[in-house]
Enzyme design. Structure first.
Site: not given
Ligand code: GLU
Length: 442
Positions: A260, A105, A181-182
């Protein structure tokens, strides 16, 4: 990052008139007329509504019930994915910080005409989204990948580590890695093992909310990550993310001790079994615990970027009979991290499988699904029996840190005895003698 388009009924109705996302369309329902830009679906699972951005800026979802007429008015009338050009100026006296983008994101920006999300990856894009960065450092930005972090892979960790090492060799005050972030915690652990003897900080950063939302955490997280890279006194792999739900400070977590913990809150990252290393408040880095290694530009990084990907993390549960361990062993798995119950236990029902795997040369490490605390396999008979079988105790390592460490150790060493010795030895702060509970435990 690819946008999710329409599917099913909505897709076939739109195809009939040749309308694509961002085209100008008109939907008529009796006396009601909705005209505007066709937007991506609000709920990707719903194929019964289409979303139109009206000229007044509001998005409306229109249900495709019988009698609704769709017309294509114009194709991409004002589609401007490019942001205005902002010159990137080099300011004398500011530290040089490298930003390596991997996706997520944080590495996206929104086109306000269409609402479409684009990767924002160049230095120019970053300055555009967060102009204040130009006052903190001279940024040099590189796009490594543009992926969501669920698609991260041990092979890509190696590529990130190599890219970071190259920037360090070029001479920078710190490196920031933007990341979804995942799985950011896994990559932070991977870089902690792959980049040893760091001269300056390596900071992973992400965002829980994209930069089009007023509640976005992207700008503050990025600014604080650059601040840490530019001037923190330590030279470690860390994660810098919101410390609480407001915008007052960010926390700096050690890469091997961070998880997380919440699906959507901005303060989702917590240090587990260790206090955070620092916090960043009003542009200043305040230490909260003792650094393991201090910044020293003269030190040369030691790059050890090979990972074995035939390693699995398996959660035990009531009724766990170990058949998944047999399956993994048959498939040639080299290591298994068990997420056991409590102090580090697995059901007796699974013991034959665990023993067979160990006897055939699979390295098995025990961690706890409790998250906080450390395992102790000497308290109950179950633990003692597992130890006698050859299960290695994972101390107070997070299960995912143990997984990454086992992948790294099996990637570095061939001799199984050496692998076992390394798994029981603290290398970069992943295993502590005495587990400290952080004040941030809630
Ligand atoms: N699933 C995405 C990722 O980890 C979620 C968006 C984010 O956290 O940036 O890339």
């Amino acid at each position: 990052m690819e946008e999710i388009g329409y599917w099913g009924k909505a897709s076939s109705e739109l195809e009939k008139v040749g309308a694509s996302i961002h085209d100008r369309v008109r939907l008529t329902k009796g006396s009601l007329v909705f005209e505007g830009l066709l937007m991506p679906p609000a709920d990707p699972a719903d194929d019964n509504h289409v979303v139109v951005k009206l000229d007044n800026g509001y998005n409306v979802g229109i249900r495709l019930e019988p009698g609704v007429k769709i017309e294509l008015i114009a194709r991409n009338p004002s589609f401007k994915p490019e942001l205005p050009e902002v010159p990137v100026k080099v300011k004398e006296g500011l530290p040089k910080v490298s930003i390596i983008s991997t996706g997520g994101t944080i590495a996206s920006r929104v086109d306000y005409v269409t609402g479409a999300v684009y990767p924002a990856l160049t230095a120019r894009d970053l300055y555009n989204v967060v102009p204040e960065l130009g006052d903190l450092a001279n940024i040099d930005a590189h796009v490594l990948f543009s992926i969501f972090s669920e698609d991260m892979h041990p092979k890509l960790w190696s590529e990130i580590a190599e890219a970071v090492a190259k920037r360090l060799e070029d001479g920078v005050e710190g490196v920031v890695v933007t990341h979804g972030t995942d799985t950011m915690g896994y990559t932070a652990a991977a870089l902690s093992f792959a980049l040893q003897d760091l001269p300056v900080p390596v900071v992973l950063v992400g965002a829980q909310r994209s930069s089009d939302r007023p509640s976005s955490d992207a700008a503050m997280n990025l600014m604080d990550a650059v601040t840490v890279a530019a001037k923190a006194p330590f030279a470690e792999v860390v994660v810098t993310m919101h410390g609480e739900v407001g915008d007052t400070y960010t926390l700096v977590h050690r890469g091997v001790k961070v998880r997380k913990c919440h699906t959507s809150r901005r303060d989702t990252f917590r240090s587990i079994n260790s206090p955070p290393l620092a916090k960043v408040e009003k542009g200043e880095v305040v230490l909260l615990s003792r650094p393991h290694r201090l910044r020293d530009r003269e030190r040369r990084v030691s790059l050890k970027a090979k990972f074995e990907d035939k390693v699995s993390l398996v959660k035990v549960h009531p009724g766990f009979d170990g058949s998944i361990i047999d399956y993994l062993a048959e498939k040639g798995i080299k290591g298994i991290v068990l997420e056991g119950t409590g102090l580090g236990h697995a059901p007796h029902l699974s013991f034959n499988s665990i023993k067979r795997a160990i006897d055939s040369g699979v390295v098995v490490v025990m961690t706890s699904q409790c998250i906080w605390g450390r395992i102790n396999m000497n308290v109950y008979r179950t633990g003692v029996e597992l130890l006698r079988m050859g299960v290695l105790p994972g101390g107070d390592m997070l299960p995912e840190t143990a997984l990454v460490k086992l992948m790294w150790t099996l990637g570095q060493y061939r001799d199984l005895e050496e692998v076992k010795r390394i798994m029981l030895t603290n290398l970069v702060g992943e295993l502590t003698e005495r587990t400290q509970h952080s004040d941030y435990l809630r």
